[in-house]
Write a protein that holds these residues in place. Structure first.
Motif, PDB file in Angstrom:
ATOM      1  N   PRO A   1       0.622  -3.106  -7.833  1.00  0.00           N
ATOM      2  CA  PRO A   1       2.285  -3.652  -8.410  1.00  0.00           C
ATOM      3  C   PRO A   1       3.187  -4.024  -7.949  1.00  0.00           C
ATOM      4  CG  PRO A   1       1.118  -1.701  -8.720  1.00  0.00           C
ATOM      5  CD  PRO A   1       0.703  -1.633  -7.353  1.00  0.00           C
ATOM      6  N   GLY A   2       3.068  -4.754  -6.692  1.00  0.00           N
ATOM      7  CA  GLY A   2       4.152  -4.763  -6.222  1.00  0.00           C
ATOM      8  C   GLY A   2       3.736  -6.388  -5.804  1.00  0.00           C
ATOM      9  N   MET A   3       3.212  -7.131  -6.168  1.00  0.00           N
ATOM     10  CA  MET A   3       2.170  -7.928  -6.289  1.00  0.00           C
ATOM     11  C   MET A   3       2.989  -9.676  -7.044  1.00  0.00           C
ATOM     12  SD  MET A   3       0.039 -10.707  -4.432  1.00  0.00           S
ATOM     13  CE  MET A   3      -1.081  -9.247  -4.091  1.00  0.00           C
TER      14      MET A   3
ATOM     15  N   VAL B   1       1.105  -7.263   7.854  1.00  0.00           N
ATOM     16  CA  VAL B   1       1.127  -5.885   8.130  1.00  0.00           C
ATOM     17  C   VAL B   1      -1.029  -5.525   7.712  1.00  0.00           C
ATOM     18  CG1 VAL B   1       1.206  -3.250   8.767  1.00  0.00           C
ATOM     19  CG2 VAL B   1       2.572  -5.471   9.448  1.00  0.00           C
ATOM     20  N   PRO B   2      -1.882  -5.666   8.141  1.00  0.00           N
ATOM     21  CA  PRO B   2      -2.651  -4.684   7.307  1.00  0.00           C
ATOM     22  C   PRO B   2      -2.336  -3.175   6.540  1.00  0.00           C
ATOM     23  CG  PRO B   2      -3.538  -4.924   9.761  1.00  0.00           C
ATOM     24  CD  PRO B   2      -2.220  -5.295   9.725  1.00  0.00           C
ATOM     25  N   PHE B   3      -2.763  -3.755   5.432  1.00  0.00           N
ATOM     26  CA  PHE B   3      -2.880  -1.811   5.336  1.00  0.00           C
ATOM     27  C   PHE B   3      -4.771  -1.391   4.371  1.00  0.00           C
ATOM     28  CE2 PHE B   3       1.473  -1.923   3.344  1.00  0.00           C
ATOM     29  CZ  PHE B   3       1.895  -1.950   5.040  1.00  0.00           C
ATOM     30  N   THR B   4      -4.918  -0.549   4.478  1.00  0.00           N
ATOM     31  CA  THR B   4      -5.982  -0.521   3.880  1.00  0.00           C
ATOM     32  C   THR B   4      -6.276  -0.296   2.295  1.00  0.00           C
ATOM     33  OG1 THR B   4      -5.951   1.961   2.971  1.00  0.00           O
ATOM     34  CG2 THR B   4      -6.910   0.907   5.348  1.00  0.00           C
ATOM     35  N   ASP B   5      -5.294  -0.545   1.659  1.00  0.00           N
ATOM     36  CA  ASP B   5      -4.541  -0.676  -0.096  1.00  0.00           C
ATOM     37  C   ASP B   5      -3.664  -1.391   0.155  1.00  0.00           C
ATOM     38  OD1 ASP B   5      -3.695   1.500  -1.059  1.00  0.00           O
ATOM     39  OD2 ASP B   5      -4.916   2.674   0.322  1.00  0.00           O
ATOM     40  N   TYR B   6      -3.116  -0.892  -1.249  1.00  0.00           N
ATOM     41  CA  TYR B   6      -1.874  -1.616  -1.677  1.00  0.00           C
ATOM     42  C   TYR B   6      -1.487  -0.788  -3.386  1.00  0.00           C
ATOM     43  CZ  TYR B   6      -3.350  -4.891   1.972  1.00  0.00           C
ATOM     44  OH  TYR B   6      -3.357  -5.440   2.488  1.00  0.00           O
ATOM     45  N   TYR B   7      -2.223   0.417  -3.782  1.00  0.00           N
ATOM     46  CA  TYR B   7      -1.781   1.108  -4.901  1.00  0.00           C
ATOM     47  C   TYR B   7      -0.475   1.013  -4.696  1.00  0.00           C
ATOM     48  CZ  TYR B   7      -7.170   1.229  -4.986  1.00  0.00           C
ATOM     49  OH  TYR B   7      -8.796   0.547  -4.659  1.00  0.00           O
ATOM     50  N   SER B   8      -0.110   1.893  -4.048  1.00  0.00           N
ATOM     51  CA  SER B   8       0.758   2.777  -4.003  1.00  0.00           C
ATOM     52  C   SER B   8       3.024   1.340  -3.382  1.00  0.00           C
ATOM     53  CB  SER B   8       1.376   3.585  -2.955  1.00  0.00           C
ATOM     54  OG  SER B   8      -0.071   4.335  -3.388  1.00  0.00           O
ATOM     55  N   ILE B   9       2.056   0.237  -3.858  1.00  0.00           N
ATOM     56  CA  ILE B   9       3.371  -0.821  -3.773  1.00  0.00           C
ATOM     57  C   ILE B   9       4.142  -1.365  -4.797  1.00  0.00           C
ATOM     58  CG2 ILE B   9       3.641  -3.044  -3.079  1.00  0.00           C
ATOM     59  CD1 ILE B   9       2.241  -2.696  -0.397  1.00  0.00           C
TER      60      ILE B   9
ATOM     61  N   LYS C   1      -2.705   0.833  10.217  1.00  0.00           N
ATOM     62  CA  LYS C   1      -4.019   0.065   9.430  1.00  0.00           C
ATOM     63  C   LYS C   1      -4.081   1.211   8.039  1.00  0.00           C
ATOM     64  CE  LYS C   1      -7.095  -2.892   7.403  1.00  0.00           C
ATOM     65  NZ  LYS C   1      -8.625  -3.192   7.494  1.00  0.00           N
ATOM     66  N   PRO C   2      -3.149   2.027   8.195  1.00  0.00           N
ATOM     67  CA  PRO C   2      -2.709   3.020   6.485  1.00  0.00           C
ATOM     68  C   PRO C   2      -2.395   3.097   5.703  1.00  0.00           C
ATOM     69  CG  PRO C   2      -0.309   2.455   7.414  1.00  0.00           C
ATOM     70  CD  PRO C   2      -1.168   1.176   8.188  1.00  0.00           C
ATOM     71  N   SER C   3      -3.236   3.326   4.549  1.00  0.00           N
ATOM     72  CA  SER C   3      -3.177   2.914   3.585  1.00  0.00           C
ATOM     73  C   SER C   3      -1.645   2.961   2.632  1.00  0.00           C
ATOM     74  CB  SER C   3      -3.863   4.551   2.531  1.00  0.00           C
ATOM     75  OG  SER C   3      -2.329   5.759   2.379  1.00  0.00           O
ATOM     76  N   SER C   4      -1.169   2.377   2.069  1.00  0.00           N
ATOM     77  CA  SER C   4      -0.259   2.292   1.208  1.00  0.00           C
ATOM     78  C   SER C   4       0.714   3.247   0.984  1.00  0.00           C
ATOM     79  CB  SER C   4      -0.398   0.824   0.202  1.00  0.00           C
ATOM     80  OG  SER C   4      -1.193   1.351  -1.030  1.00  0.00           O
ATOM     81  N   ALA C   5       0.284   4.073  -0.012  1.00  0.00           N
ATOM     82  CA  ALA C   5       0.474   5.646   0.273  1.00  0.00           C
ATOM     83  C   ALA C   5       1.359   6.503   1.373  1.00  0.00           C
ATOM     84  CB  ALA C   5       0.093   7.072  -0.515  1.00  0.00           C
ATOM     85  N   GLU C   6       0.466   5.985   2.484  1.00  0.00           N
ATOM     86  CA  GLU C   6       0.778   6.784   4.282  1.00  0.00           C
ATOM     87  C   GLU C   6       1.946   6.062   4.112  1.00  0.00           C
ATOM     88  OE1 GLU C   6      -0.321   9.542   4.971  1.00  0.00           O
ATOM     89  OE2 GLU C   6       1.053   9.184   6.536  1.00  0.00           O
ATOM     90  N   VAL C   7       2.232   4.503   4.445  1.00  0.00           N
ATOM     91  CA  VAL C   7       3.420   3.546   4.867  1.00  0.00           C
ATOM     92  C   VAL C   7       4.686   4.385   3.667  1.00  0.00           C
ATOM     93  CG1 VAL C   7       4.442   1.693   5.050  1.00  0.00           C
ATOM     94  CG2 VAL C   7       2.111   1.758   5.624  1.00  0.00           C
TER      95      VAL C   7
ATOM     96  N   ARG D   1       2.613  -0.865 -13.064  1.00  0.00           N
ATOM     97  CA  ARG D   1       1.189  -0.186 -12.629  1.00  0.00           C
ATOM     98  C   ARG D   1       0.186  -0.457 -13.431  1.00  0.00           C
ATOM     99  NH1 ARG D   1       3.478   5.179 -10.674  1.00  0.00           N
ATOM    100  NH2 ARG D   1       4.858   4.752  -9.104  1.00  0.00           N
ATOM    101  N   ALA D   2       0.898  -0.901 -14.715  1.00  0.00           N
ATOM    102  CA  ALA D   2      -0.153  -0.713 -15.636  1.00  0.00           C
ATOM    103  C   ALA D   2      -1.209  -2.400 -15.723  1.00  0.00           C
ATOM    104  CB  ALA D   2       0.139  -0.842 -17.556  1.00  0.00           C
TER     105      ALA D   2
END
Ligand code: SF4
Length: 253
Positions: free
Chosen positions: A213-215, A166-174, A132-138, A206-207
């Motif tokens: 953003p990848g949503m 697959v669960p991540f802790t956040d999705y900021y970096s996708i 269950k990493p952060s999106s940035a880590e993946v 991203r803005a």
């Protein structure tokens, strides 16, 4: 029509796709190849290797390579793969016909990906995402593989989150994968200039929706593939037509 209304509709559709139950992902259209790529439990390395192969050829051709290799070596276990030398890989990728446009480079990348999964992830590629990493880590873990850039790393993280659930802790970096469909749709929806660069589209996404953003990635890609075609948009069919400035302009003739 406001940018926010356009963003909200794309995100709403993205959330529907994100919440949909998991089903078989059709990466190639070949049933056996897709079964291998969907088998994250027993063959998670197949998905990673397909991502690594996804470079400068049609996606279907790249994503079928793990299956074609499995046919040649009679299996796709990490034990079997890690016994292959880089020369073996080059031969498997080039004979009897080349599996990739850049056989030499991709044979090296395939080999080094297998070696990295063996040594860093103890033969289990699922360790890239199973804690269950952060999106940035993946994304970062993907970037550590030879030949993987931000576009492929973000795409892989998005498929894992959206399609494999697959669960991540956040999705900021996708990020959005700004391919030709997505750039055209962003331009016609007035979210970017018609000739916006890949970077401009990524930063605009991203803005618009910094949480993920990848949503908007798959909704825009589907719009581009189904209705917003390069040679003429079919706006009547498109669910964005009441908000889309290009559709309004085309109506006026
Ligand atoms: S309404 Fe027409 S121009 Fe606008 S996104 Fe849809 S297909 Fe493209």
């Amino acid at each position: 029509m406001s940018e926010k209304e356009i963003r909200d509709r794309l995100v709403e559709h993205g959330k529907e796709l994100f919440r949909a139950p998991k089903q078989l992902i059709r990466f190639t259209g070949n049933g056996k190849a897709d079964s291998l790529l969907n088998d994250l439990k027993n063959h998670p390395h197949a998905f990673v290797l397909a991502c690594v192969m996804d470079r400068q050829i049609k996606a279907e051709k790249a994503w079928i390579i793990p299956y074609l290799i499995s046919q040649k070596i009679d299996g796709f276990s990490m034990k079997r793969l890690s016994a292959l030398s880089v020369e073996d890989m080059r031969r498997l990728m080039s004979e009897p016909e080349p599996l990739h446009r850049f056989v030499d480079k991709m044979a090296v990348n395939f080999y080094s990906t297998v070696q990295r999964i063996a040594s860093v992830y103890n033969n289990n590629a699922a360790s890239i995402w199973s804690d269950k990493p952060s999106s940035a880590e993946v994304v970062y873990r993907y970037l550590e593989f030879d030949g993987v850039g931000p576009k492929i790393a973000s795409m892989a993280a998005n498929i894992l989150a959206r399609d494999f659930k697959v669960p991540f802790t956040d999705y900021y970096s996708i990020d959005i994968s700004a391919d030709v469909h997505i750039r055209r749709v962003f331009g016609r929806l007035g979210l970017c200039a018609a000739d916006a660069t890949v970077e401009q589209v990524i930063y605009k996404a991203r803005a618009l929706y910094p949480d993920f953003p990848g949503m908007m990635d798959l909704p825009c890609w589907e719009i581009g593939r189904n209705w917003c075609k390069s040679r003429g948009p079919e706006c009547i069919e498109c669910y964005m037509n009441d908000l889309c400035p290009t559709a309004k302009q085309n109506e006026k003739g």
